[in-house]
Scaffold this active site. Structure first.
Site, PDB file in Angstrom:
ATOM      1  N   TYR A  85       0.926  -1.381  -0.226  1.00 57.55           N
ATOM      2  CA  TYR A  85       0.088   0.168   0.003  1.00 57.55           C
ATOM      3  C   TYR A  85       0.631   0.756   0.049  1.00 57.55           C
ATOM      4  CZ  TYR A  85      -3.767   3.220   0.975  1.00 57.55           C
ATOM      5  OH  TYR A  85      -4.664   4.554   0.725  1.00 57.55           O
ATOM      6  N   PHE A 137      -8.233  21.106 -24.278  1.00 60.22           N
ATOM      7  CA  PHE A 137      -8.618  19.256 -25.144  1.00 60.22           C
ATOM      8  C   PHE A 137      -9.771  19.405 -24.106  1.00 60.22           C
ATOM      9  CE2 PHE A 137      -8.197  15.496 -23.181  1.00 60.22           C
ATOM     10  CZ  PHE A 137      -8.320  14.613 -24.886  1.00 60.22           C
ATOM     11  N   THR A 138     -10.489  18.561 -23.575  1.00 61.44           N
ATOM     12  CA  THR A 138     -11.284  18.009 -23.531  1.00 61.44           C
ATOM     13  C   THR A 138     -11.268  17.944 -21.625  1.00 61.44           C
ATOM     14  OG1 THR A 138     -11.133  15.259 -23.577  1.00 61.44           O
ATOM     15  CG2 THR A 138     -12.757  16.987 -25.208  1.00 61.44           C
ATOM     16  N   ASP A 228       1.003  20.165 -20.506  1.00 56.30           N
ATOM     17  CA  ASP A 228       0.322  19.068 -20.806  1.00 56.30           C
ATOM     18  C   ASP A 228       1.697  17.911 -21.702  1.00 56.30           C
ATOM     19  OD1 ASP A 228      -0.726  16.864 -21.325  1.00 56.30           O
ATOM     20  OD2 ASP A 228      -2.611  17.580 -21.688  1.00 56.30           O
ATOM     21  N   ARG A 395     -14.120  14.360 -33.816  1.00 54.05           N
ATOM     22  CA  ARG A 395     -12.741  15.565 -32.916  1.00 54.05           C
ATOM     23  C   ARG A 395     -13.400  16.780 -33.245  1.00 54.05           C
ATOM     24  NH1 ARG A 395     -10.591  13.685 -28.021  1.00 54.05           N
ATOM     25  NH2 ARG A 395     -13.299  13.917 -27.273  1.00 54.05           N
ATOM     26  N   PHE A 462     -19.313  14.081 -25.839  1.00 53.39           N
ATOM     27  CA  PHE A 462     -18.727  12.886 -26.527  1.00 53.39           C
ATOM     28  C   PHE A 462     -18.614  11.157 -25.855  1.00 53.39           C
ATOM     29  CE2 PHE A 462     -14.939  12.895 -25.459  1.00 53.39           C
ATOM     30  CZ  PHE A 462     -14.319  13.887 -24.650  1.00 53.39           C
TER      31      PHE A 462
HETATM   32  N1  F0G Z   1      -4.443  15.838 -21.841  1.00 56.03           N
HETATM   33  C1  F0G Z   1      -4.460  14.812 -23.248  1.00 56.03           C
HETATM   34  C2  F0G Z   1      -3.273  15.620 -24.725  1.00 56.03           C
HETATM   35  C3  F0G Z   1      -4.756  13.980 -23.650  1.00 56.03           C
HETATM   36  O1  F0G Z   1      -4.607  14.065 -25.040  1.00 56.03           O
HETATM   37  C4  F0G Z   1      -5.829  13.099 -22.593  1.00 56.03           C
HETATM   38  C5  F0G Z   1      -6.190  12.111 -22.737  1.00 56.03           C
HETATM   39  C6  F0G Z   1      -5.836  13.720 -21.723  1.00 56.03           C
HETATM   40  C7  F0G Z   1      -5.209  14.627 -21.506  1.00 56.03           C
HETATM   41  C8  F0G Z   1      -6.301  13.206 -20.417  1.00 56.03           C
HETATM   42  O2  F0G Z   1      -5.726  11.965 -19.987  1.00 56.03           O
HETATM   43  O3  F0G Z   1      -7.401  10.489 -20.463  1.00 56.03           O
HETATM   44  O4  F0G Z   1      -5.341   9.524 -18.851  1.00 56.03           O
HETATM   45  O5  F0G Z   1      -7.279  10.774 -18.121  1.00 56.03           O
HETATM   46  N2  F0G Z   1      -6.541  12.011 -24.741  1.00 56.03           N
HETATM   47  C9  F0G Z   1      -7.756  10.634 -24.961  1.00 56.03           C
HETATM   48  C10 F0G Z   1      -7.764  10.933 -26.266  1.00 56.03           C
HETATM   49  C11 F0G Z   1      -8.406  10.538 -24.282  1.00 56.03           C
HETATM   50  O6  F0G Z   1      -7.908   9.501 -26.900  1.00 56.03           O
HETATM   51  O7  F0G Z   1      -7.400  11.430 -26.740  1.00 56.03           O
HETATM   52  P1  F0G Z   1      -6.094  10.266 -19.621  1.00 56.03           P
END
Ligand code: F0G
Length: 470
Positions: A85, A137-138, A228, A395, A462
């Site tokens: 742990y 980014f989403t 990022d 996208r 999405f």
């Molecule tokens: N930042 C970027 C640029 C990403 O592309 C993603 C995830 C994340 C953060 C979030 O990370 O999924 O590990 O929680 N992108 C995936 C994609 C989902 O399909 O582009 P995560």
């Protein structure tokens, strides 16, 4: 003894082909459903490729996230999982790998990228703050908004134009950023949210010159930069290939230099790091470390595992080393560009230049007759599945979601379908099949009318929205 890479071999023997620096030792069968089966599957999935069963997919280009093939060394590492742990040996291995290659002082592990986004957003953003970034980014933007912040796009204009050939379309527009800092005041900007490469722009890179200049601008106003780093290793390849002075620098050195201009980073290790799960948040400032190390125990797990098993951390630590090898990266991006070139040769509209992790189809250009509120990219992804069992990802307007203030759709300039290439998974023959399928769908483009959304979840719609054909 020096090892010949595909590139040096090409120089030596006058050959032009390259090949992956690995061979396949285990395979997983895939199958193509017949047309009636695909029609049933996509209808049951509400014309949303996220809702398909993977079993019903032939070639899966939904994402490069967690879909990588691990190496024999990584699988061997899985057997060395120290499932304690607290204080697992694998955590210290991971910490050392991140410190060595990314150069940050402190590490907080998380279960995946959005876990790290949650922590940094909660730790640094106050209601009313503004977070500038090189395109949204989403999940990143949603965490910033849930913490009370507002994301402001400060990427260069070229990034919003799928046909513009700028070599570093991920760059920050320093003029836009400085105007914003002057307008809202630096105290309202907890950090610049810098991504390398930029996913939503088509996997487009940021230049070293740009991050350096960004650092001096931010230093003048006392603003921090958090990165990022999800696909930074891929970004480094573009710097090596395209930027003056980096041709002979290894990817690993470029990654480390890039990070040195930033204050910390979050990572979805499911991409660059060749693992199936994992993430981290790393930083140089002790104040953020203190807060994040405290928050992680509420949301993720103890600060020495953050939601990962010991074996995951081991696979990740080994994956970091493999991801930074130059011959691996040339083959990785070489495969993506191979697909891009096939489509370009047939004049199929794609985002250019082709980025690092995916080829993005320009659905606005392909379905010029379908208005954006009939979801051209969502439609194209469904059509591609119907034609060939290939899974891709929207996208465009569905991913962009609604404006939290007005409740209206956000209409992004880019309305794209992403053909995302998992790392070390598919062969060149799969790429040929994909290109031919896209061509078949492209040739039938006039017959398609678009979709209507019949179910819309509140967050990140999405993933779970459902549609019906018009
Ligand atoms: N930042 C970027 C640029 C990403 O592309 C993603 C995830 C994340 C953060 C979030 O990370 O999924 O590990 O929680 N992108 C995936 C994609 C989902 O399909 O582009 P995560």
């Amino acid at each position: 003894m020096t090892h010949l890479t595909p590139m040096t071999m090409g120089q030596q023997f006058g050959r032009r082909s390259w090949a992956e620096p690995w061979k396949i030792k285990m395979v997983e069968p895939i199958r193509l459903l017949d047309r009636a089966g695909r029609e049933r599957a996509i209808a049951e999935a509400g014309y949303n490729t996220f809702l398909l069963r993977s079993e019903d997919v032939y070639i899966d280009l939904l994402t490069d996230s967690g879909t990588n093939a691990m190496s024999d060394r990584q699988w061997a590492g899985m057997m060395l999982g120290d499932e304690a742990y607290a204080g697992s040996r694998n955590f210290y291995h991971l910490e050392a790998a991140v410190q060595k290659h990314y150069g940050y002082k402190y590490l907080v592990p998380t279960h995946q990228g959005r876990g790290a986004e949650h922590l940094i957003s909660k730790a640094l953003i106050k209601p009313g703050d503004v977070i500038p970034g090189n395109m949204y980014f989403t999940t990143t933007r949603l965490h910033q908004e849930l913490a009370g912040g507002t994301f402001v796009d400060v990427i260069i204009d070229e990034a919003h134009d799928p046909a513009n050939l700028h070599p570093f379309k991920g760059n920050v527009d320093l003029g836009k950023l400085e105007d914003l800092i002057k307008r809202v005041g630096p105290e309202k900007i907890p950090y610049v949210s810098l991504a390398g490469t930029v996913n939503m722009a088509g996997g487009q890179p940021v230049s070293m010159a740009n991050v350096k200049a960004l650092r001096s601008l931010c230093d003048r106003y006392g603003v921090r930069i958090y990165l990022d780093a999800t696909r930074l290793a891929e970004n480094a390849w573009f710097i090596q290939q395209r930027e003056e002075g980096y041709r002979d620098k290894p990817i690993a050195a470029i990654v480390k230099e890039f990070c040195s201009y930033t204050d910390g980073a979050w990572m979805s290790a499911k991409k660059d790091h060749l693992a199936n799960i994992g993430g981290w948040l790393a930083m140089n400032h002790e104040d953020l470390y203190e807060t994040a190390r405290n928050l992680v125990v509420i949301y993720e797990g103890l600060h020495t595992y953050g939601g990962m098993a010991g074996r995951d951390m081991e696979a990740l630590a080994i994956g970091i080393e493999e991801a930074l090898q130059d011959d691996y990266m040339s083959a990785r991006i070489g495969q993506v560009h191979y697909l891009g070139e096939l489509l370009s040769d047939w004049n199929i509209p794609i985002v250019k230049p082709v980025g690092g992790h995916a080829v993005f189809l320009d659905a606005k250009a392909i379905y010029a007759h379908i208005p954006q509120d009939r979801f051209p990219a969502q439609t194209l992804a469904a059509q591609l599945y119907l034609d060939s069992g290939i899974r891709s990802m929207e996208r465009g307007v569905v991913s962009a979601g609604r404006d939290p203030v007005t409740g209206e759709h956000r209409y992004p300039k880019l309305e794209l379908v992403r053909l995302t290439i998992p790392r070390r998974v598919y062969t060149q023959a799969h790429m040929d099949v994909v290109a031919e399928a896209v061509k078949a769908v492209y040739d039938e483009r006039e017959k398609v009318r678009g979709l209507r959304m019949v179910y819309e979840p509140k967050y990140l719609r999405f993933f779970q929205a459902r549609f019906e054909p018009l």
